[in-house]
Design a protein around this motif. Structure first.
Motif, PDB file in Angstrom:
ATOM      1  N   GLU A   1       0.652  -1.213  -0.153  1.00 63.25           N
ATOM      2  CA  GLU A   1      -0.036   0.044  -0.233  1.00 63.25           C
ATOM      3  C   GLU A   1       0.867   1.110   0.045  1.00 63.25           C
ATOM      4  N   GLU A   2       2.099   1.071   0.611  1.00 68.66           N
ATOM      5  CA  GLU A   2       3.076   2.426   0.393  1.00 68.66           C
ATOM      6  C   GLU A   2       3.707   2.376  -0.633  1.00 68.66           C
ATOM      7  N   ARG A   3       3.713   1.384  -1.491  1.00 73.94           N
ATOM      8  CA  ARG A   3       4.692   1.466  -2.707  1.00 73.94           C
ATOM      9  C   ARG A   3       3.957   0.984  -3.908  1.00 73.94           C
ATOM     10  N   GLU A   4       3.759   1.822  -4.954  1.00 74.69           N
ATOM     11  CA  GLU A   4       3.065   1.350  -6.161  1.00 74.69           C
ATOM     12  C   GLU A   4       4.028   0.414  -6.853  1.00 74.69           C
ATOM     13  N   ASP A   5       5.262   0.219  -6.722  1.00 79.49           N
ATOM     14  CA  ASP A   5       6.318  -0.276  -7.348  1.00 79.49           C
ATOM     15  C   ASP A   5       6.145  -2.064  -7.035  1.00 79.49           C
ATOM     16  N   VAL A   6       5.578  -2.072  -5.471  1.00 75.56           N
ATOM     17  CA  VAL A   6       5.699  -3.610  -4.903  1.00 75.56           C
ATOM     18  C   VAL A   6       4.343  -4.301  -5.283  1.00 75.56           C
ATOM     19  N   GLY A   7       4.558  -5.159  -6.185  1.00 73.34           N
ATOM     20  CA  GLY A   7       3.575  -6.152  -6.720  1.00 73.34           C
ATOM     21  C   GLY A   7       3.627  -7.512  -6.236  1.00 73.34           C
ATOM     22  N   LEU A   8       4.574  -7.940  -5.908  1.00 73.17           N
ATOM     23  CA  LEU A   8       4.953  -9.403  -5.539  1.00 73.17           C
ATOM     24  C   LEU A   8       6.007  -9.423  -4.140  1.00 73.17           C
ATOM     25  N   LEU A   9       5.695  -9.875  -2.961  1.00 76.19           N
ATOM     26  CA  LEU A   9       6.629  -9.940  -1.948  1.00 76.19           C
ATOM     27  C   LEU A   9       6.464 -11.555  -1.452  1.00 76.19           C
TER      28      LEU A   9
ATOM     29  N   LEU B   1      14.274  -9.471  -6.070  1.00 79.99           N
ATOM     30  CA  LEU B   1      14.416 -10.829  -6.406  1.00 79.99           C
ATOM     31  C   LEU B   1      14.152 -11.090  -7.784  1.00 79.99           C
ATOM     32  N   ASP B   2      15.006 -12.000  -8.393  1.00 79.69           N
ATOM     33  CA  ASP B   2      14.798 -12.618  -9.656  1.00 79.69           C
ATOM     34  C   ASP B   2      13.676 -14.041  -9.661  1.00 79.69           C
ATOM     35  N   SER B   3      13.686 -14.506  -8.516  1.00 79.38           N
ATOM     36  CA  SER B   3      12.943 -15.872  -8.468  1.00 79.38           C
ATOM     37  C   SER B   3      12.236 -15.879  -6.893  1.00 79.38           C
ATOM     38  N   VAL B   4      11.113 -16.246  -6.864  1.00 79.75           N
ATOM     39  CA  VAL B   4      10.318 -16.390  -5.622  1.00 79.75           C
ATOM     40  C   VAL B   4       9.831 -18.040  -5.605  1.00 79.75           C
ATOM     41  N   GLY B   5       9.794 -18.288  -4.416  1.00 76.32           N
ATOM     42  CA  GLY B   5       9.349 -19.680  -4.100  1.00 76.32           C
ATOM     43  C   GLY B   5       7.800 -19.205  -3.789  1.00 76.32           C
ATOM     44  N   GLY B   6       7.074 -20.274  -3.193  1.00 84.54           N
ATOM     45  CA  GLY B   6       5.686 -19.947  -2.735  1.00 84.54           C
ATOM     46  C   GLY B   6       5.532 -20.142  -1.170  1.00 84.54           C
ATOM     47  N   THR B   7       6.515 -20.003  -0.245  1.00 85.86           N
ATOM     48  CA  THR B   7       6.268 -20.565   1.064  1.00 85.86           C
ATOM     49  C   THR B   7       5.307 -19.408   1.763  1.00 85.86           C
ATOM     50  N   ILE B   8       5.321 -17.939   1.413  1.00 85.28           N
ATOM     51  CA  ILE B   8       4.459 -17.255   1.638  1.00 85.28           C
ATOM     52  C   ILE B   8       4.796 -16.210   0.688  1.00 85.28           C
ATOM     53  N   LEU B   9       3.775 -15.779  -0.027  1.00 89.89           N
ATOM     54  CA  LEU B   9       3.741 -14.835  -1.300  1.00 89.89           C
ATOM     55  C   LEU B   9       2.700 -13.954  -1.190  1.00 89.89           C
TER      56      LEU B   9
END
Length: 169
Positions: free
Chosen positions: A59-67, A132-140
């Motif tokens: 919500e703070e940053r528009e450039d954050v779409g996947l964490l 990151l260039d790759s993420v897993g799915g542990t918590i996404l």
């Protein structure tokens, strides 16, 4: 069977099925929610406020779409999510096309030059964001509008993919 978990031929099929199911669930259930959070079924415990922190960053940053978050097994130095990493973009031969005859060498180069999360977060704080260039799915966390634009869980190995061959990771 649990004894087969981790074998490359079994893992590839298992991950493809999980990706297909996740994509189906995203597309069938997502209506007008601004956010979605995926949590692997083997995650036993969250740090306090982790989901709220992820939503706050988005919500703070528009450039954050996947964490994602650093996930550990028994203690903070024991990284659980080995699928979350960043490339060393300065390493020779990492970026760009790879000839079929060079796939094995390229895979080895990638394995040796990527940086895992536990290395990337050294000297950072709990609220720092690391690209990151790759993420897993542990918590996404995923911003829902990205799903509407086509972001999905690929049911095949993406890195190294060509028109005639699946990638290697």
């Amino acid at each position: 069977p649990e004894k087969d978990k981790g074998k490359p031929e079994v893992e590839k099929k298992r991950r493809a099925r999980l990706s297909t199911l996740r994509n189906y669930l995203m597309l069938r259930s997502l209506v007008d929610e601004p956010h979605m959070v995926w949590v692997d079924s083997d995650i036993a415990e969250f740090g306090p406020g982790i989901v709220q922190a992820m939503l706050g960053h988005a919500e703070e940053r528009e450039d954050v779409g996947l964490l994602t978050a650093h996930c550990t097994i028994n203690h903070p130095e024991d990284d659980y999510d080995r699928k979350a990493w960043s490339l060393d973009r300065e390493a020779p031969g990492i970026m760009g096309p790879v000839a079929e005859k060079d796939f094995e060498q390229a895979e080895s180069r990638l394995q040796n030059t990527r940086h895992q999360v536990e290395e990337l977060i050294k000297n950072t704080g709990d609220t720092d964001l690391i690209p990151l260039d790759s993420v897993g799915g542990t918590i996404l966390y995923i911003r829902s509008k990205l799903v509407h634009r086509g972001v999905s869980f690929p049911p095949f190995h993406v890195v190294g993919t060509t028109f005639g061959r699946d990638g290697w990771t």
